[in-house]
Design a protein around this motif. Sequence first.
Motif, PDB file in Angstrom:
ATOM      1  N   ASP A 255       0.833  -1.194   0.000  1.00 30.39           N
ATOM      2  CA  ASP A 255       0.000   0.000   0.000  1.00 30.39           C
ATOM      3  C   ASP A 255       0.879   1.260   0.000  1.00 30.39           C
ATOM      4  O   ASP A 255       0.381   2.361   0.213  1.00 30.39           O
ATOM      5  CB  ASP A 255      -0.964   0.019   1.195  1.00 30.39           C
ATOM      6  CG  ASP A 255      -0.255  -0.025   2.549  1.00 30.39           C
ATOM      7  OD1 ASP A 255       0.990  -0.153   2.583  1.00 30.39           O
ATOM      8  OD2 ASP A 255      -0.947   0.061   3.590  1.00 30.39           O
ATOM      9  N   ARG A 256       2.171   1.067  -0.229  1.00 33.91           N
ATOM     10  CA  ARG A 256       3.100   2.187  -0.388  1.00 33.91           C
ATOM     11  C   ARG A 256       3.141   2.558  -1.871  1.00 33.91           C
ATOM     12  O   ARG A 256       3.574   1.763  -2.710  1.00 33.91           O
ATOM     13  CB  ARG A 256       4.498   1.798   0.088  1.00 33.91           C
ATOM     14  CG  ARG A 256       4.684   1.844   1.592  1.00 33.91           C
ATOM     15  CD  ARG A 256       4.763   3.260   2.088  1.00 33.91           C
ATOM     16  NE  ARG A 256       5.133   3.328   3.501  1.00 33.91           N
ATOM     17  CZ  ARG A 256       5.209   4.470   4.188  1.00 33.91           C
ATOM     18  NH1 ARG A 256       4.948   5.625   3.579  1.00 33.91           N
ATOM     19  NH2 ARG A 256       5.544   4.479   5.451  1.00 33.91           N
ATOM     20  N   LEU A 257       2.707   3.771  -2.197  1.00 34.42           N
ATOM     21  CA  LEU A 257       2.588   4.183  -3.591  1.00 34.42           C
ATOM     22  C   LEU A 257       3.892   3.997  -4.344  1.00 34.42           C
ATOM     23  O   LEU A 257       3.915   3.449  -5.455  1.00 34.42           O
ATOM     24  CB  LEU A 257       2.127   5.638  -3.658  1.00 34.42           C
ATOM     25  CG  LEU A 257       2.045   6.247  -5.057  1.00 34.42           C
ATOM     26  CD1 LEU A 257       1.070   5.483  -5.937  1.00 34.42           C
ATOM     27  CD2 LEU A 257       1.643   7.721  -4.965  1.00 34.42           C
ATOM     28  N   LEU A 273      -2.476  -1.767  -3.069  1.00 38.36           N
ATOM     29  CA  LEU A 273      -3.599  -1.498  -2.172  1.00 38.36           C
ATOM     30  C   LEU A 273      -3.681   0.000  -1.916  1.00 38.36           C
ATOM     31  O   LEU A 273      -2.733   0.739  -2.184  1.00 38.36           O
ATOM     32  CB  LEU A 273      -3.399  -2.250  -0.860  1.00 38.36           C
ATOM     33  CG  LEU A 273      -3.183  -3.765  -0.982  1.00 38.36           C
ATOM     34  CD1 LEU A 273      -2.593  -4.328   0.298  1.00 38.36           C
ATOM     35  CD2 LEU A 273      -4.470  -4.469  -1.341  1.00 38.36           C
ATOM     36  N   ASP A 274      -4.784   0.451  -1.366  1.00 36.81           N
ATOM     37  CA  ASP A 274      -4.947   1.886  -1.157  1.00 36.81           C
ATOM     38  C   ASP A 274      -4.407   2.325   0.195  1.00 36.81           C
ATOM     39  O   ASP A 274      -4.228   1.518   1.115  1.00 36.81           O
ATOM     40  CB  ASP A 274      -6.428   2.271  -1.250  1.00 36.81           C
ATOM     41  CG  ASP A 274      -6.625   3.623  -1.930  1.00 36.81           C
ATOM     42  OD1 ASP A 274      -5.634   4.368  -2.098  1.00 36.81           O
ATOM     43  OD2 ASP A 274      -7.761   3.925  -2.318  1.00 36.81           O
ATOM     44  N   ASN A 275      -4.142   3.647   0.290  1.00 35.82           N
ATOM     45  CA  ASN A 275      -3.863   4.237   1.596  1.00 35.82           C
ATOM     46  C   ASN A 275      -5.201   4.689   2.189  1.00 35.82           C
ATOM     47  O   ASN A 275      -6.268   4.344   1.673  1.00 35.82           O
ATOM     48  CB  ASN A 275      -2.855   5.381   1.481  1.00 35.82           C
ATOM     49  CG  ASN A 275      -3.466   6.630   0.875  1.00 35.82           C
ATOM     50  OD1 ASN A 275      -4.352   6.550   0.016  1.00 35.82           O
ATOM     51  ND2 ASN A 275      -3.017   7.792   1.307  1.00 35.82           N
ATOM     52  N   ASP A 276      -5.169   5.477   3.250  1.00 35.54           N
ATOM     53  CA  ASP A 276      -6.418   5.757   3.959  1.00 35.54           C
ATOM     54  C   ASP A 276      -7.274   6.834   3.313  1.00 35.54           C
ATOM     55  O   ASP A 276      -8.418   7.028   3.707  1.00 35.54           O
ATOM     56  CB  ASP A 276      -6.129   6.121   5.424  1.00 35.54           C
ATOM     57  CG  ASP A 276      -5.474   7.483   5.595  1.00 35.54           C
ATOM     58  OD1 ASP A 276      -4.755   7.929   4.659  1.00 35.54           O
ATOM     59  OD2 ASP A 276      -5.657   8.104   6.656  1.00 35.54           O
ATOM     60  N   LEU A 286      -5.073   7.089 -13.058  1.00 30.44           N
ATOM     61  CA  LEU A 286      -4.598   8.082 -14.019  1.00 30.44           C
ATOM     62  C   LEU A 286      -3.371   7.619 -14.791  1.00 30.44           C
ATOM     63  O   LEU A 286      -3.313   7.777 -16.017  1.00 30.44           O
ATOM     64  CB  LEU A 286      -4.262   9.396 -13.299  1.00 30.44           C
ATOM     65  CG  LEU A 286      -3.745  10.506 -14.223  1.00 30.44           C
ATOM     66  CD1 LEU A 286      -4.876  11.061 -15.070  1.00 30.44           C
ATOM     67  CD2 LEU A 286      -3.071  11.613 -13.428  1.00 30.44           C
ATOM     68  N   SER A 287      -2.402   7.038 -14.099  1.00 35.98           N
ATOM     69  CA  SER A 287      -1.072   6.883 -14.688  1.00 35.98           C
ATOM     70  C   SER A 287      -0.549   5.455 -14.794  1.00 35.98           C
ATOM     71  O   SER A 287       0.451   5.240 -15.487  1.00 35.98           O
ATOM     72  CB  SER A 287      -0.055   7.697 -13.861  1.00 35.98           C
ATOM     73  OG  SER A 287      -0.377   9.069 -13.859  1.00 35.98           O
ATOM     74  N   MET A 288      -1.162   4.493 -14.117  1.00 34.79           N
ATOM     75  CA  MET A 288      -0.552   3.170 -14.045  1.00 34.79           C
ATOM     76  C   MET A 288      -1.379   2.063 -14.700  1.00 34.79           C
ATOM     77  O   MET A 288      -0.824   1.071 -15.165  1.00 34.79           O
ATOM     78  CB  MET A 288      -0.284   2.807 -12.576  1.00 34.79           C
ATOM     79  CG  MET A 288       0.665   3.760 -11.869  1.00 34.79           C
ATOM     80  SD  MET A 288       0.898   3.370 -10.116  1.00 34.79           S
ATOM     81  CE  MET A 288       1.858   1.858 -10.215  1.00 34.79           C
ATOM     82  N   ARG A 289      -2.679   2.208 -14.713  1.00 32.39           N
ATOM     83  CA  ARG A 289      -3.550   1.115 -15.158  1.00 32.39           C
ATOM     84  C   ARG A 289      -3.180   0.609 -16.547  1.00 32.39           C
ATOM     85  O   ARG A 289      -3.045  -0.602 -16.782  1.00 32.39           O
ATOM     86  CB  ARG A 289      -5.007   1.553 -15.148  1.00 32.39           C
ATOM     87  CG  ARG A 289      -5.959   0.472 -15.662  1.00 32.39           C
ATOM     88  CD  ARG A 289      -7.346   1.025 -15.912  1.00 32.39           C
ATOM     89  NE  ARG A 289      -8.054   1.271 -14.675  1.00 32.39           N
ATOM     90  CZ  ARG A 289      -8.742   0.336 -14.003  1.00 32.39           C
ATOM     91  NH1 ARG A 289      -8.785  -0.912 -14.464  1.00 32.39           N
ATOM     92  NH2 ARG A 289      -9.384   0.633 -12.900  1.00 32.39           N
ATOM     93  N   THR A 290      -3.050   1.499 -17.504  1.00 34.27           N
ATOM     94  CA  THR A 290      -2.781   1.072 -18.876  1.00 34.27           C
ATOM     95  C   THR A 290      -1.293   0.890 -19.164  1.00 34.27           C
ATOM     96  O   THR A 290      -0.934   0.150 -20.069  1.00 34.27           O
ATOM     97  CB  THR A 290      -3.372   2.083 -19.872  1.00 34.27           C
ATOM     98  OG1 THR A 290      -2.793   3.378 -19.634  1.00 34.27           O
ATOM     99  CG2 THR A 290      -4.884   2.169 -19.723  1.00 34.27           C
ATOM    100  N   THR A 295       0.594  -4.777 -13.135  1.00 33.95           N
ATOM    101  CA  THR A 295       0.213  -4.110 -11.887  1.00 33.95           C
ATOM    102  C   THR A 295      -1.304  -4.005 -11.824  1.00 33.95           C
ATOM    103  O   THR A 295      -1.940  -3.582 -12.782  1.00 33.95           O
ATOM    104  CB  THR A 295       0.828  -2.699 -11.823  1.00 33.95           C
ATOM    105  OG1 THR A 295       2.260  -2.815 -11.808  1.00 33.95           O
ATOM    106  CG2 THR A 295       0.387  -1.964 -10.570  1.00 33.95           C
ATOM    107  N   ARG A 296      -1.872  -4.408 -10.697  1.00 31.16           N
ATOM    108  CA  ARG A 296      -3.316  -4.270 -10.540  1.00 31.16           C
ATOM    109  C   ARG A 296      -3.634  -3.649  -9.189  1.00 31.16           C
ATOM    110  O   ARG A 296      -2.862  -3.775  -8.228  1.00 31.16           O
ATOM    111  CB  ARG A 296      -4.014  -5.619 -10.692  1.00 31.16           C
ATOM    112  CG  ARG A 296      -3.720  -6.637  -9.604  1.00 31.16           C
ATOM    113  CD  ARG A 296      -4.415  -7.957  -9.888  1.00 31.16           C
ATOM    114  NE  ARG A 296      -4.142  -8.973  -8.885  1.00 31.16           N
ATOM    115  CZ  ARG A 296      -4.881  -9.160  -7.796  1.00 31.16           C
ATOM    116  NH1 ARG A 296      -5.929  -8.384  -7.566  1.00 31.16           N
ATOM    117  NH2 ARG A 296      -4.572 -10.110  -6.924  1.00 31.16           N
ATOM    118  N   PHE A 297      -4.759  -2.989  -9.139  1.00 35.52           N
ATOM    119  CA  PHE A 297      -5.225  -2.397  -7.891  1.00 35.52           C
ATOM    120  C   PHE A 297      -6.187  -3.373  -7.230  1.00 35.52           C
ATOM    121  O   PHE A 297      -7.000  -4.018  -7.898  1.00 35.52           O
ATOM    122  CB  PHE A 297      -5.932  -1.072  -8.158  1.00 35.52           C
ATOM    123  CG  PHE A 297      -6.369  -0.363  -6.907  1.00 35.52           C
ATOM    124  CD1 PHE A 297      -5.491   0.468  -6.227  1.00 35.52           C
ATOM    125  CD2 PHE A 297      -7.639  -0.550  -6.403  1.00 35.52           C
ATOM    126  CE1 PHE A 297      -5.883   1.099  -5.053  1.00 35.52           C
ATOM    127  CE2 PHE A 297      -8.050   0.079  -5.232  1.00 35.52           C
ATOM    128  CZ  PHE A 297      -7.163   0.907  -4.563  1.00 35.52           C
TER     129      PHE A 297
END
Length: 314
Positions: A255-257, A273-276, A286-290, A295-297
């Motif tokens: 969960d560390r960006l 994973l997300d932060n709080d 915005l920048s990582m998905r494609t 990498t997946r969320f």
Amino acid sequence: MNPTQDPARLSPAEFQRLLATLLGGRRRIEFIANPGNAGDALINAGAWQVFERLGLASRVVRPDPARRGDAVLYPGGGNLIPRYDNARRAIEARMAAPFDVFVLLPHTIRGHEDLLQRLDARFHVFCRDLETYAHVRRHAPAARAYLADDLALLLDPDWLLSPRRRLARFAQLLSRPSRARAYGHWRWRLRPIRPVDGTLQILRVDVESAGHAGADPRLDLSACYGSYFDAPGEAELVAGDFLRVLQAADRVVTDRLHVGIGASLLDKEVVLLDNDYGKNRALYELSMRTRFPRTRFAEHRPAAAASPLSVAHG
């Protein structure tokens, strides 16, 4: 543009051209050091790499009273949210100064509406997620807002890990004994952070934790170092070590960006994973998905990583 309208994200080339336009003609570029952790070293190393590409590095100076014709530069990150005041204090301290341009490098911004309303046309704010962009457009109508990638995403890992370059940067760091000692302690703290069965699980243990069970403070890679990163050598050395830790893994759950960004740059399998407060999801979308197909969320840790990982010693 309507504050809620989605803008086009600047490509890395477009971002660098705009930065060259904003900063290229300035006599001096005052760099305001932004306190941060080892993950912020990746942001700062990315910034210095861009400065070198653009031929700006020689004009970047440490904090000094800004004069007319100067530019002021605040590093990227997540320091302009309600729980932190470093960026706010730095901006407020310079509002009355006669600088020509203030550039806030790609940031996550929440709250601070009263401050944003006071920004004038000299302020150029780079936003690293859509929510930040809409917030700045709504509350800082006189400033210029842009959408751009986090600067760590502009890093060239091969450039960062070059042995010759690292040797030169280490020689520079030795001229600052206190930082050299801190760097030695950082290297010692990295020893136990090793993958188990090919997987590194790095979960934050600070105020931004979303409460993922099994977080081990000894494995929180980003929290193992802190600095103002006001010189390129230190940022590059720490960022290089950061990537070397991640290189040893096949799979990273975090969960560390910037652990997620660093592992993605190295083409690892990443579960982010997300932060709080949603920072990681917003930047991923915005920048990582494609860009990073491996990498997946995820809302929750996958079952295979649900139990705490052991700490490898040696």
